[in-house]
Design an enzyme around this catalytic site. Structure first.
Site, PDB file in Angstrom:
ATOM      1  N   ASP A  64      16.040  20.970  48.448  1.00  0.00           N
ATOM      2  CA  ASP A  64      15.707  19.768  47.434  1.00  0.00           C
ATOM      3  C   ASP A  64      14.981  20.271  46.333  1.00  0.00           C
ATOM      4  O   ASP A  64      14.050  19.057  46.649  1.00  0.00           O
ATOM      5  CB  ASP A  64      15.350  18.487  47.730  1.00  0.00           C
ATOM      6  CG  ASP A  64      16.681  18.223  48.219  1.00  0.00           C
ATOM      7  OD1 ASP A  64      17.723  18.943  48.005  1.00  0.00           O
ATOM      8  OD2 ASP A  64      17.421  16.925  49.289  1.00  0.00           O
ATOM      9  N   ASP A 112      19.994  17.435  45.655  1.00  0.00           N
ATOM     10  CA  ASP A 112      20.461  15.850  46.053  1.00  0.00           C
ATOM     11  C   ASP A 112      21.469  15.516  44.518  1.00  0.00           C
ATOM     12  O   ASP A 112      20.955  16.028  43.515  1.00  0.00           O
ATOM     13  CB  ASP A 112      19.223  14.651  45.411  1.00  0.00           C
ATOM     14  CG  ASP A 112      18.847  14.138  47.285  1.00  0.00           C
ATOM     15  OD1 ASP A 112      19.714  14.573  48.007  1.00  0.00           O
ATOM     16  OD2 ASP A 112      18.471  13.419  47.393  1.00  0.00           O
ATOM     17  N   HIS A 143      23.333  12.885  42.721  1.00  0.00           N
ATOM     18  CA  HIS A 143      23.452  11.347  42.820  1.00  0.00           C
ATOM     19  C   HIS A 143      24.433  10.873  41.506  1.00  0.00           C
ATOM     20  O   HIS A 143      23.789  11.082  41.454  1.00  0.00           O
ATOM     21  CB  HIS A 143      22.943  10.707  43.409  1.00  0.00           C
ATOM     22  CG  HIS A 143      21.635  10.758  44.566  1.00  0.00           C
ATOM     23  ND1 HIS A 143      22.740  10.607  46.082  1.00  0.00           N
ATOM     24  CD2 HIS A 143      20.271  10.767  45.039  1.00  0.00           C
ATOM     25  CE1 HIS A 143      20.995  11.301  46.859  1.00  0.00           C
ATOM     26  NE2 HIS A 143      20.185  11.114  46.175  1.00  0.00           N
ATOM     27  N   HIS A 162      24.553   5.083  42.913  1.00  0.00           N
ATOM     28  CA  HIS A 162      24.293   5.007  44.117  1.00  0.00           C
ATOM     29  C   HIS A 162      23.664   4.383  45.449  1.00  0.00           C
ATOM     30  O   HIS A 162      22.514   3.662  44.886  1.00  0.00           O
ATOM     31  CB  HIS A 162      23.545   6.443  44.542  1.00  0.00           C
ATOM     32  CG  HIS A 162      23.466   7.675  46.307  1.00  0.00           C
ATOM     33  ND1 HIS A 162      22.144   7.207  46.681  1.00  0.00           N
ATOM     34  CD2 HIS A 162      24.855   7.982  46.702  1.00  0.00           C
ATOM     35  CE1 HIS A 162      22.493   8.103  47.537  1.00  0.00           C
ATOM     36  NE2 HIS A 162      23.583   8.041  47.670  1.00  0.00           N
ATOM     37  N   HIS A 201      17.018   8.306  41.255  1.00  0.00           N
ATOM     38  CA  HIS A 201      16.249  10.234  41.578  1.00  0.00           C
ATOM     39  C   HIS A 201      17.722  11.086  41.666  1.00  0.00           C
ATOM     40  O   HIS A 201      18.394  10.336  41.819  1.00  0.00           O
ATOM     41  CB  HIS A 201      15.184  10.617  42.658  1.00  0.00           C
ATOM     42  CG  HIS A 201      15.940  10.260  44.250  1.00  0.00           C
ATOM     43  ND1 HIS A 201      15.867   9.008  44.301  1.00  0.00           N
ATOM     44  CD2 HIS A 201      16.339  10.979  45.287  1.00  0.00           C
ATOM     45  CE1 HIS A 201      16.545   9.177  45.722  1.00  0.00           C
ATOM     46  NE2 HIS A 201      16.913  10.402  45.538  1.00  0.00           N
ATOM     47  N   LYS A 219      24.692  17.209  47.266  1.00  0.00           N
ATOM     48  CA  LYS A 219      24.648  16.772  48.604  1.00  0.00           C
ATOM     49  C   LYS A 219      24.886  15.634  47.568  1.00  0.00           C
ATOM     50  O   LYS A 219      23.538  15.343  47.191  1.00  0.00           O
ATOM     51  CB  LYS A 219      23.543  16.832  49.304  1.00  0.00           C
ATOM     52  CG  LYS A 219      22.586  16.782  49.265  1.00  0.00           C
ATOM     53  CD  LYS A 219      21.492  17.084  50.630  1.00  0.00           C
ATOM     54  CE  LYS A 219      20.397  17.570  50.394  1.00  0.00           C
ATOM     55  NZ  LYS A 219      19.047  16.246  50.325  1.00  0.00           N
ATOM     56  N   CYS A 242      14.604  14.899  54.353  1.00  0.00           N
ATOM     57  CA  CYS A 242      15.595  15.602  54.058  1.00  0.00           C
ATOM     58  C   CYS A 242      15.227  17.599  55.025  1.00  0.00           C
ATOM     59  O   CYS A 242      16.695  17.566  55.600  1.00  0.00           O
ATOM     60  CB  CYS A 242      16.016  15.918  52.188  1.00  0.00           C
ATOM     61  SG  CYS A 242      16.771  14.939  51.255  1.00  0.00           S
TER      62      CYS A 242
END
Length: 234
Positions: free
Chosen positions: A9, A50, A52, A56, A97, A122, A174
């Site tokens: 990330d 990430d 999203h 989310h 984010h 993810k 994470c």
């Protein structure tokens, strides 16, 4: 021994100065991470992101006031796996984010992405959080359930990987969960301490070290013997 490097990330929204959920010192990790990416001893180099959807479940703005204060409030998540919907967990609310197809979701330009072999997006399922690059908050790995683009455990196993080294952000979220899941999956798991930063500096890292150590995850350094030994595997 066959080693994989997982860069977790390293995205604009997690990096100062303008990230929506910036981790102090995150952008400064790039030179150390790039030196690891250049190490010929890594057989596989993975980058997670990430990614999203706008709706989310972890975004504070998607929940009504007054119980939607980021960092302070939480929401109940249900397991998205068929037949396991009764399982629930509490999820901390965050500022929005790493929204799909926005600059905040991009890996920062300081990272040498040309050396990345495998990208894992993810957190794409709107109703469940996914800190780890391996599994969601309930441990689901099936891409059909968690809406992830790679079954990372299978991808690494198919490549003969035995050891995983984890770097990036955030160390207490994470990175930690990725390293824990790597150990759970049967890989020898390592976190490179000087190539990660935490949301909560100091105490966040101290608690993370205790949790990682209790799971058998090794804490190493980029200039330590564990990394130096990888060059002989090339």
């Amino acid at each position: 021994m066959k080693a994989a490097l997982i860069v977790v990330d390293m995205q604009e929204d997690f990096c100062p100065p303008n990230g929506a959920l910036a981790v102090q010192g995150a952008r400064d990790l790039a030179p150390t991470i790039n030196s690891l990416l250049a190490n010929p001893g890594f057989a596989v180099r993975v980058a997670s992101q990430d990614y999203h959807p706008p709706d989310h479940i972890s975004f504070a703005t998607n929940h009504p006031a007054p119980n939607n204060r980021p960092f302070e409030c939480s929401i109940t998540m249900a397991n998205p796996a068929p037949g396991r919907e009764a399982e629930t967990k509490q999820q901390t609310l965050w500022p929005a984010h790493c929204i799909q197809q926005t600059p905040g979701a991009d890996i920062i330009p300081e990272i040498d992405v040309a050396k990345i072999d495998l990208f894992v997006t993810k957190g794409t399922h709107p109703h469940v959080e996914m800190y780890s690059a391996f599994a969601d908050a309930f441990g689901n790995q099936d891409p059909a359930v968690v809406s992830v683009n790679e079954h990372l455990q299978s991808s690494l196993t198919d490549r003969g990987v035995t050891d995983v080294f984890v770097v990036g952000v955030a160390g207490d979220y994470c990175v930690k969960h990725t390293a824990l899941d790597a150990a759970k999956a049967g890989f020898r798991s390592h976190v490179v301490q000087d190539a990660t930063e935490c949301v909560v500096p100091g105490s966040g890292w101290e608690e993370t070290i205790r949790e990682l150590a209790s799971a058998g995850v090794l804490i190493v350094r980029s200039d330590g013997p564990e990394i130096a030994s990888l060059s002989g595997l090339a």
